[in-house]
Design an enzyme around this catalytic site. Structure first.
Site, PDB file in Angstrom:
ATOM      1  N   PRO A   1      -0.043  -2.278  -5.409  1.00 27.81           N
ATOM      2  CA  PRO A   1       1.133  -2.089  -4.557  1.00 27.81           C
ATOM      3  C   PRO A   1       2.176  -3.153  -4.891  1.00 27.81           C
ATOM      4  O   PRO A   1       1.826  -4.298  -5.198  1.00 27.81           O
ATOM      5  CB  PRO A   1       0.588  -2.245  -3.137  1.00 27.81           C
ATOM      6  N   HIS A   2       3.428  -2.747  -4.844  1.00 31.61           N
ATOM      7  CA  HIS A   2       4.483  -3.696  -5.196  1.00 31.61           C
ATOM      8  C   HIS A   2       5.778  -3.328  -4.490  1.00 31.61           C
ATOM      9  O   HIS A   2       5.959  -2.190  -4.057  1.00 31.61           O
ATOM     10  CB  HIS A   2       4.697  -3.756  -6.713  1.00 31.61           C
ATOM     11  N   ALA A   3       6.643  -4.333  -4.377  1.00 33.10           N
ATOM     12  CA  ALA A   3       7.947  -4.126  -3.752  1.00 33.10           C
ATOM     13  C   ALA A   3       8.913  -5.164  -4.293  1.00 33.10           C
ATOM     14  O   ALA A   3       8.513  -6.254  -4.697  1.00 33.10           O
ATOM     15  CB  ALA A   3       7.840  -4.251  -2.236  1.00 33.10           C
TER      16      ALA A   3
END
Length: 156
Positions: A67-69
């Site tokens: 997961p990344h942002a």
């Protein structure tokens, strides 16, 4: 080349994250862990992560999710690695639940660096031998060393 040691601190390793039943719950726990390191409200982090998940799954298969942002208020790339006590459905293409989670947070301005970091993380975690070692190693410092060891050079 971006190395995992550039983005993951020793205290950024969380082993046997307990009782997460959903992707959202995992991301909330990871946002809570990462919030202090990046000095951003955990709810804002969770919203950014969920927004990214709505674009498409970050479950890459073989029990791994990344997961990344990207967020304007971040100053640098920051990683967090978590091993879940029970795998959670991240909607991976292979339909396997994920138990090895590598969270990556990046500044808005770090387009190329965030892509390089994602590629590096995926390349490291794709190794089946390392996956097994990460799943069974009880020592957090040893897990950190496994994730951050430099790849062997095959240059002549």
């Amino acid at each position: 080349m971006i190395e995992i040691a550039d983005i993951l601190a020793p205290d950024g390793v969380v082993l046997d994250l307990k009782a997460c039943r959903s992707k959202r719950q995992v991301l909330k726990e990871l946002a809570d862990h990462a919030a202090a390191a990046v000095e951003i409200d955990p709810q804002r982090l969770l919203e950014a992560l969920m927004e990214r998940e709505r674009l498409g799954t970050t479950g890459i298969g073989h029990g791994i999710a990344i997961p990344h942002a990207r967020m304007a208020e971040l100053k640098q790339l920051v990683g967090l690695f978590a091993r879940l006590d029970e795998p959670v459905d991240f909607e991976a293409l292979d339909d396997q639940p994920s138990d090895l989670i590598f969270l990556l947070l990046a500044p808005d301005s770090a387009d190329a660096d965030s892509l390089k970091a994602l590629a590096r993380i995926a390349r490291v975690l794709r190794d089946p031998t390392l996956q097994q070692r990460l799943r069974h190693e009880p020592d957090r410092d040893a897990v950190y060393r496994m994730l951050t060891q430099k790849p062997e050079s095959h240059a002549a």
